[in-house]
Design a protein around this motif. Structure first.
Motif, PDB file in Angstrom:
ATOM      1  N   GLU A  11       0.845  -1.188   0.000  1.00  0.00           N
ATOM      2  CA  GLU A  11       0.000   0.000   0.000  1.00  0.00           C
ATOM      3  C   GLU A  11       0.881   1.240   0.000  1.00  0.00           C
ATOM      4  O   GLU A  11       1.791   1.350   0.815  1.00  0.00           O
ATOM      5  N   LYS A  23      -3.942   5.240  -4.103  1.00  0.00           N
ATOM      6  CA  LYS A  23      -3.771   4.270  -5.171  1.00  0.00           C
ATOM      7  C   LYS A  23      -4.252   2.940  -4.621  1.00  0.00           C
ATOM      8  O   LYS A  23      -4.101   2.667  -3.431  1.00  0.00           O
ATOM      9  N   PRO A  24      -4.798   2.118  -5.485  1.00  0.00           N
ATOM     10  CA  PRO A  24      -5.231   0.811  -4.982  1.00  0.00           C
ATOM     11  C   PRO A  24      -4.025  -0.024  -4.568  1.00  0.00           C
ATOM     12  O   PRO A  24      -2.948   0.092  -5.161  1.00  0.00           O
TER      13      PRO A  24
END
Length: 97
Positions: A11, A23-24
């Motif tokens: 992450e 951001k994913p």
């Protein structure tokens, strides 16, 4: 390939200026012949780095090495393999002065 199956999640929390980043997460599953929990604890016990750095070092090295082993005939790893093997032997046996 036999081995321990792991799910890795990355992450991105903030940029270099401390701003939050949305951001994913990047998530993937990977097998490794070693128990990475044992390797992380051994690396922490060496006392060379703080716990987060020891974890990053152990996981990074072991993930990279597993790819090298899986693709041992790949030209891209040909010159690095003997040096990396020697480094891993040295690292495993290293004790903090």
């Amino acid at each position: 390939m036999k081995g321990h199956l792991y799910r890795i999640t990355l992450e991105h929390l903030e940029d270099p200026k401390g701003n939050p980043v949305e951001k994913p997460p990047i998530q993937f599953e990977v097998k490794n012949h070693d128990d990475l929990y044992v390797i992380v604890e051994k690396t922490k016990a060496k006392g060379l780095f703080d716990d987060d750095e020891a974890t990053a070092c152990a996981i990074g090295l072991k993930l990279f090495r597993e790819v090298m082993l899986h693709h041992r005939d790949a030209e891209v790893f040909k010159d690095l393999d003997p040096h990396f093997s020697e480094f891993m032997k040295t690292f495993k046996g290293y004790k903090k002065p």
